[in-house]
Design a protein around this motif. Structure first.
Motif, PDB file in Angstrom:
ATOM      1  N   VAL A  54      27.978 -20.571  27.022  1.00 55.94           N
ATOM      2  CA  VAL A  54      27.263 -19.298  27.113  1.00 55.94           C
ATOM      3  C   VAL A  54      26.001 -19.344  26.259  1.00 55.94           C
ATOM      4  CG1 VAL A  54      27.408 -16.812  26.687  1.00 55.94           C
ATOM      5  CG2 VAL A  54      29.424 -18.053  27.488  1.00 55.94           C
ATOM      6  N   VAL A  55      24.881 -18.911  26.850  1.00 47.78           N
ATOM      7  CA  VAL A  55      23.628 -18.779  26.093  1.00 47.78           C
ATOM      8  C   VAL A  55      22.990 -17.442  26.447  1.00 47.78           C
ATOM      9  CG1 VAL A  55      23.158 -21.248  25.942  1.00 47.78           C
ATOM     10  CG2 VAL A  55      22.260 -19.937  27.868  1.00 47.78           C
ATOM     11  N   GLU A  56      22.205 -16.928  25.508  1.00 48.74           N
ATOM     12  CA  GLU A  56      21.437 -15.713  25.785  1.00 48.74           C
ATOM     13  C   GLU A  56      20.244 -16.070  26.671  1.00 48.74           C
ATOM     14  OE1 GLU A  56      19.341 -12.028  23.340  1.00 48.74           O
ATOM     15  OE2 GLU A  56      19.927 -13.849  22.289  1.00 48.74           O
ATOM     16  N   HIS A  57      19.438 -17.013  26.218  1.00 48.52           N
ATOM     17  CA  HIS A  57      18.319 -17.575  26.987  1.00 48.52           C
ATOM     18  C   HIS A  57      18.176 -19.040  26.596  1.00 48.52           C
ATOM     19  CE1 HIS A  57      16.637 -14.125  29.028  1.00 48.52           C
ATOM     20  NE2 HIS A  57      16.666 -13.429  27.921  1.00 48.52           N
ATOM     21  N   PHE A  58      17.737 -19.849  27.534  1.00 52.20           N
ATOM     22  CA  PHE A  58      17.449 -21.242  27.204  1.00 52.20           C
ATOM     23  C   PHE A  58      16.051 -21.349  26.634  1.00 52.20           C
ATOM     24  CE2 PHE A  58      20.916 -22.242  30.186  1.00 52.20           C
ATOM     25  CZ  PHE A  58      21.606 -23.139  29.391  1.00 52.20           C
ATOM     26  N   HIS A  59      15.886 -22.255  25.671  1.00 48.09           N
ATOM     27  CA  HIS A  59      14.557 -22.573  25.184  1.00 48.09           C
ATOM     28  C   HIS A  59      13.808 -23.330  26.275  1.00 48.09           C
ATOM     29  CE1 HIS A  59      15.450 -21.152  21.197  1.00 48.09           C
ATOM     30  NE2 HIS A  59      16.502 -21.946  21.105  1.00 48.09           N
ATOM     31  N   SER A  60      12.505 -23.267  26.219  1.00 54.61           N
ATOM     32  CA  SER A  60      11.695 -23.872  27.279  1.00 54.61           C
ATOM     33  C   SER A  60      11.920 -25.376  27.405  1.00 54.61           C
ATOM     34  CB  SER A  60      10.213 -23.589  27.023  1.00 54.61           C
ATOM     35  OG  SER A  60       9.823 -24.085  25.758  1.00 54.61           O
ATOM     36  N   ASP A  61      12.288 -26.038  26.305  1.00 54.68           N
ATOM     37  CA  ASP A  61      12.493 -27.489  26.372  1.00 54.68           C
ATOM     38  C   ASP A  61      13.912 -27.864  26.805  1.00 54.68           C
ATOM     39  OD1 ASP A  61      13.748 -26.640  24.084  1.00 54.68           O
ATOM     40  OD2 ASP A  61      12.772 -28.051  22.735  1.00 54.68           O
ATOM     41  N   GLU A  62      14.736 -26.868  27.142  1.00 54.21           N
ATOM     42  CA  GLU A  62      16.111 -27.126  27.578  1.00 54.21           C
ATOM     43  C   GLU A  62      16.322 -26.858  29.065  1.00 54.21           C
ATOM     44  OE1 GLU A  62      18.554 -25.903  23.504  1.00 54.21           O
ATOM     45  OE2 GLU A  62      18.070 -24.353  24.988  1.00 54.21           O
ATOM     46  N   VAL A  63      15.513 -25.967  29.625  1.00 56.77           N
ATOM     47  CA  VAL A  63      15.783 -25.484  30.982  1.00 56.77           C
ATOM     48  C   VAL A  63      15.635 -26.598  32.025  1.00 56.77           C
ATOM     49  CG1 VAL A  63      13.424 -24.687  31.455  1.00 56.77           C
ATOM     50  CG2 VAL A  63      15.378 -23.552  32.546  1.00 56.77           C
ATOM     51  N   GLY A  64      14.761 -27.577  31.768  1.00 56.75           N
ATOM     52  CA  GLY A  64      14.607 -28.688  32.700  1.00 56.75           C
ATOM     53  C   GLY A  64      15.897 -29.478  32.862  1.00 56.75           C
ATOM     54  N   TRP A  65      16.586 -29.725  31.738  1.00 58.11           N
ATOM     55  CA  TRP A  65      17.852 -30.461  31.801  1.00 58.11           C
ATOM     56  C   TRP A  65      18.876 -29.686  32.621  1.00 58.11           C
ATOM     57  CZ3 TRP A  65      22.944 -29.654  30.887  1.00 58.11           C
ATOM     58  CH2 TRP A  65      23.771 -30.785  30.834  1.00 58.11           C
TER      59      TRP A  65
END
Length: 340
Positions: free
Chosen positions: A243-254
């Motif tokens: 569970v995450v609130e929002h992904f950081h921009s450097d994580e969403v690609g993965w």
């Protein structure tokens, strides 16, 4: 050159900002929402990212354009007037050479005051069907850029170009792995954005046990404070549930690169990311999206054979059935992207 970026669609705005930051001759500024919702202290996604980029952020408060006659409309009228005053003050301070708008009621006063001050206005329309504010901005803009050919009919042809929708560089490559996942089960990524996440979260809670039989579940729950979804769901201790609130921009690609199936709203940005990664999906259009834009985005992928559509007012069991259908006929849904 001084470039002021503004608007209510932060994802494409941030994608353009990432490109502009590569050119040090440009000085960037951003005007937008500081808080995710009015009356809360939870910072908006765009505010967090702009501050991280160390770009000057100017918050603006203004009213929404609406055709409905109500007390709320009167309040919005006064807020809109206040928004024009704020826009005038901000623009006199910054004195940008160009305004790049990503639409919505946030951008309207900035663009109109900018035009009054003889500042060039470029606007990008993310969705198939522009809302009232974006149509108004398009009327006075020097250039109009649209994501879909179907959108050309809403603007003056001579100043309108089809550019597609900008996707952030981080979303196109793997930079950072957010979780250490050891299971061999396929990953299902569930996301509702921010304001549209609560209804999806409720459905997922009801079918979570079933989902975990088949998938590793990555669940982005948003940050709507009054529902407390993140606080509640982050306490769920289940194997293979992240569970995450929002992904950081450097994580969403993965996450997108490794997702087997995506369950999400059908905003333009998500639609283009799904097309980029060719990921089969179950799309849940936001019922109150302007001009039914999310329904049209979802139908675009459904008609191509790349997605299923789920009505959020239907039973959670129907959602589970659609997820399993895609899993069972995965190659067929993957192939659907070849026609897009």
């Amino acid at each position: 050159m001084k470039i002021l970026v503004t608007g209510g669609h932060p994802a494409p705005a941030l994608a353009v900002i990432e490109e502009l930051r590569k050119h040090p001759q440009h000085t960037l500024y951003f005007v937008g929402r500081q808080f995710a919702q009015e009356g809360t202290q939870s910072h908006s996604y765009e505010y967090k990212q702009i501050v991280k980029f160390k770009i000057p952020f100017y918050p603006i408060k203004t009213g929404r354009l609406t055709r409905l006659v109500s007390l709320e409309m009167v309040k919005d009228l006064f807020l809109t007037i206040y928004g024009f005053y704020n826009a005038f003050r901000i623009l006199l301070e910054i004195r940008p050479d160009v305004i790049v708008s990503f639409g919505g009621y946030i951008a309207l006063p900035i663009c109109y005051i900018g035009k009054l001050l003889s500042i060039e206005v470029i606007t990008h329309e993310q969705t198939i069907s522009p809302g009232l504010a974006n149509k108004a901005i398009g009327y006075i803009a020097d250039k109009v850029l649209v994501s879909f050919p179907e959108t050309l009919k809403y603007f003056k042809v001579s100043k309108t170009r089809v550019t597609g929708n900008p996707i952030r560089f981080q979303a196109r490559r793997t930079i950072k792995k957010p979780f250490e996942i050891t299971s061999q089960k396929p990953i299902i990524y569930i996301t509702g954005g921010s304001l549209g996440s609560h209804s999806i979260n409720i459905h997922i809670e009801k079918i979570l046990d079933q989902l975990l039989k088949y998938f590793v579940v990555i669940h982005q729950v948003g940050n709507v404070e009054k529902y407390g979804d993140f606080k509640r769901l982050s306490r769920v201790r289940r194997k293979n549930y992240y569970v995450v609130e929002h992904f950081h921009s450097d994580e969403v690609g993965w996450v997108f690169r490794n997702a087997h199936i995506v369950v999400s709203r059908a905003g333009a940005n998500t639609t283009f990311e799904l097309i980029h990664y060719r990921t089969p999906s179950v799309l849940i259009p936001l019922p109150w999206s302007a001009n039914g834009e999310q329904e049209r985005h979802a139908k675009l992928l459904q008609q191509a054979g790349a997605a299923e559509i789920f009505d959020q007012n239907s039973s959670s069991d129907v959602l589970m059935d659609k997820i399993l259908l895609i899993d069972q006929k995965y190659a067929q849904y993957k192939k659907g992207y070849s026609s897009l």
